[in-house]
Design an enzyme around this catalytic site. Structure first.
Site, PDB file in Angstrom:
ATOM      1  N   LYS A 111     -25.830 -14.896 -58.146  1.00 27.50           N
ATOM      2  CA  LYS A 111     -24.755 -15.684 -57.858  1.00 27.50           C
ATOM      3  C   LYS A 111     -24.749 -16.958 -58.540  1.00 27.50           C
ATOM      4  CE  LYS A 111     -23.210 -13.800 -53.540  1.00 27.50           C
ATOM      5  NZ  LYS A 111     -22.671 -13.863 -52.113  1.00 27.50           N
ATOM      6  N   LYS A 193     -20.340  -2.996 -57.196  1.00 26.53           N
ATOM      7  CA  LYS A 193     -20.061  -2.675 -55.639  1.00 26.53           C
ATOM      8  C   LYS A 193     -18.725  -3.035 -55.198  1.00 26.53           C
ATOM      9  CE  LYS A 193     -21.857  -5.984 -52.720  1.00 26.53           C
ATOM     10  NZ  LYS A 193     -22.348  -6.486 -51.477  1.00 26.53           N
ATOM     11  N   LYS A 196     -15.889  -7.740 -51.074  1.00 30.50           N
ATOM     12  CA  LYS A 196     -14.979  -8.566 -50.417  1.00 30.50           C
ATOM     13  C   LYS A 196     -14.056  -9.704 -51.468  1.00 30.50           C
ATOM     14  CE  LYS A 196     -17.111  -9.808 -46.391  1.00 30.50           C
ATOM     15  NZ  LYS A 196     -18.394 -10.443 -46.536  1.00 30.50           N
TER      16      LYS A 196
HETATM   17  P1  ATP Z   1     -18.993 -10.962 -51.113  1.00 22.77           P
HETATM   18  O1  ATP Z   1     -18.059 -10.299 -51.924  1.00 22.77           O
HETATM   19  O2  ATP Z   1     -18.654 -12.206 -50.084  1.00 22.77           O
HETATM   20  O3  ATP Z   1     -20.578 -11.084 -51.334  1.00 22.77           O
HETATM   21  P2  ATP Z   1     -19.464  -8.476 -49.740  1.00 22.77           P
HETATM   22  O4  ATP Z   1     -18.400  -7.441 -49.500  1.00 22.77           O
HETATM   23  O5  ATP Z   1     -20.458  -7.890 -50.994  1.00 22.77           O
HETATM   24  O6  ATP Z   1     -19.340  -9.894 -49.744  1.00 22.77           O
HETATM   25  P3  ATP Z   1     -21.652  -9.162 -47.736  1.00 22.77           P
HETATM   26  O7  ATP Z   1     -21.027 -10.054 -46.751  1.00 22.77           O
HETATM   27  O8  ATP Z   1     -22.523  -9.634 -48.749  1.00 22.77           O
HETATM   28  O9  ATP Z   1     -20.328  -8.227 -48.379  1.00 22.77           O
HETATM   29  O10 ATP Z   1     -22.252  -7.844 -46.924  1.00 22.77           O
HETATM   30  C1  ATP Z   1     -22.073  -7.497 -45.372  1.00 22.77           C
HETATM   31  C2  ATP Z   1     -22.933  -6.245 -45.449  1.00 22.77           C
HETATM   32  O11 ATP Z   1     -21.972  -5.249 -45.748  1.00 22.77           O
HETATM   33  C3  ATP Z   1     -24.256  -6.239 -45.767  1.00 22.77           C
HETATM   34  O12 ATP Z   1     -25.070  -5.235 -44.888  1.00 22.77           O
HETATM   35  C4  ATP Z   1     -23.823  -5.361 -47.247  1.00 22.77           C
HETATM   36  O13 ATP Z   1     -25.200  -4.636 -47.586  1.00 22.77           O
HETATM   37  C5  ATP Z   1     -23.017  -4.356 -46.857  1.00 22.77           C
HETATM   38  N1  ATP Z   1     -21.968  -4.019 -47.777  1.00 22.77           N
HETATM   39  C6  ATP Z   1     -21.226  -4.852 -48.644  1.00 22.77           C
HETATM   40  N2  ATP Z   1     -20.647  -4.290 -49.799  1.00 22.77           N
HETATM   41  C7  ATP Z   1     -20.903  -2.777 -49.567  1.00 22.77           C
HETATM   42  C8  ATP Z   1     -20.889  -1.737 -50.314  1.00 22.77           C
HETATM   43  N3  ATP Z   1     -19.750  -1.669 -51.296  1.00 22.77           N
HETATM   44  N4  ATP Z   1     -21.298  -0.617 -49.902  1.00 22.77           N
HETATM   45  C9  ATP Z   1     -22.004  -0.687 -48.721  1.00 22.77           C
HETATM   46  N5  ATP Z   1     -22.228  -1.624 -48.167  1.00 22.77           N
HETATM   47  C10 ATP Z   1     -21.916  -2.721 -48.431  1.00 22.77           C
END
Ligand code: ATP
Ligand code: LTN
Length: 327
Positions: A111, A193, A196
């Site tokens: 990040k 991945k 969001k």
């Molecule tokens: P950001 O984009 O703000 O980093 P994010 O969508 O990657 O957000 P997080 O808030 O970091 O999500 O993660 C919340 C939870 O969802 C964590 O437990 C993470 O492991 C899970 N998670 C996030 N994205 C995925 C994905 N694409 N597949 C499976 N699990 C996910």
């Protein structure tokens, strides 16, 4: 009963990846554990947030939790920033954590490279996460693979502080990584991945997307020219991702999905994936509308604050006394 704690950051709209990788597990575990679920809003501000947007995202995430089946009677649900002991304990833990341990965190390295300028909070954030966990004597922390290193840090901190003061101050937590928890990839760029905060929203399915948008996004998902529905993440990341989504939502294994669609073409397969996603999300969307506009959320948070602040205060006082922060 073992205590379980986990939370998501209110950094945007919740995705299908968050649902499959995190929220579904919470719903399952609430039956087995003394379960604490929270909205990690203090974590969200490690990256710049628009205040009005953040406020909206906090409420939306709470409504999503409830709509996905997180039951207020089976969980203690709370908002992190309302319980002031998390950040207070975190400060003490920061002072007990070597700087080098934080600069080595993979997520910090990623990040901090992505953003031109970033806050010191981005570096110290895993200590706040350790504080979230250790303050409740948590046994189990359900997280995705990407968060495993942070739970490991919480264990290191607990062990070091217990040894330093020669007291069982903190319970040693374990990461709980679901056996069928899958990492869902971006539909446009399936080597990344689904997230969001992705720039291109066409690669991301949000839980509140319209049926039409879901259909469009899945039908346009990047695939290959091989035309066989085979799970091969290295050579066929797009199709493998769709197989994973279908498998996760149908509870069929990957090979059962391959078998089911062995005579289908990509178009038919994609249409089936889309319909399954739409059917899964329909009841969630309906319940979401109901919760979002109700005062239930406030009642739930008031109760959560009440329950958690008592427990958190005790742990905070204990470390404070132990470290000599007393008159
Ligand atoms: P950001 O984009 O703000 O980093 P994010 O969508 O990657 O957000 P997080 O808030 O970091 O999500 O993660 C919340 C939870 O969802 C964590 O437990 C993470 O492991 C899970 N998670 C996030 N994205 C995925 C994905 N694409 N597949 C499976 N699990 C996910
Ligand atoms: N860092 C996590 C959210 C989070 C969390 C926690 C998860 C903050 N504190 C404590 C489990 C336990 C994330 O970004 N998904």
């Amino acid at each position: 009963m073992k205590r379980m704690l986990t939370g998501l950051q209110p950094t945007g709209e919740i995705t299908l990846g968050n649902y499959i990788g995190a929220i579904r597990q919470m719903v399952e575990y609430q039956e087995k554990y003394d379960s604490f679920i929270f909205v990690a809003d203090m974590h969200a501000i490690t990256i710049e947030q628009d205040p009005a947007e953040l406020k909206k995202n906090i409420r939306n995430l709470l409504a999503i939790y409830l709509a996905c089946g997180i039951d207020k009677d089976k969980n203690t649900i709370f908002l992190q920033s309302e319980n002031v002991y998390h950040a207070n304990l975190s400060w003490m833990l920061e002072c007990l954590t070597p700087y080098g341990e934080l600069t080595r965190m993979t997520q910090f390295k990623d990040k901090s490279q992505k953003h031109k300028s970033f806050s010191s909070g981005l570096l110290t954030y895993p200590v706040l996460m350790a504080s979230d966990i250790l303050i409740y004597d948590t046994d189990l922390v359900p997280v995705g693979q990407d968060q495993k290193q942070h739970v490991e840090l919480a264990r290191n901190i607990a062990d070091r502080v217990n040894k330093k003061y020669n007291k069982e101050l903190f319970t040693m937590p374990d990461a709980l990584i679901g056996t069928n928890s899958k990492k869902i990839m971006d539909l446009i760029d399936p080597t990344h991945k689904m997230s969001k905060s992705s720039e291109n929203k066409n690669g991301v399915i949000f839980l509140l997307d319209s049926d039409e948008d879901i259909r469009k996004k899945i039908m346009r998902a990047t695939t290959d020219s091989d035309m066989s529905i085979k799970f091969d993440p290295d050579n066929k990341p797009g199709i493998s991702n769709l197989i994973n989504i279908y498998s996760a939502l149908s509870n069929l294994s990957v090979s059962e999905v391959e078998e089911k669609f062995k005579d289908s073409n990509y178009g038919t397969f994609k249409a089936s994936v889309a319909e399954l996603v739409i059917d899964t999300l329909r009841p969630i969307k309906e319940k979401y509308e109901m919760y979002q506009n109700s005062s239930k959320i406030d009642e739930i948070l008031d109760n959560g604050l009440n329950v958690t602040s008592k427990i958190a205060r005790e742990k905070y006082e204990l470390l404070k006394q132990t470290m000599g922060l007393t008159r």
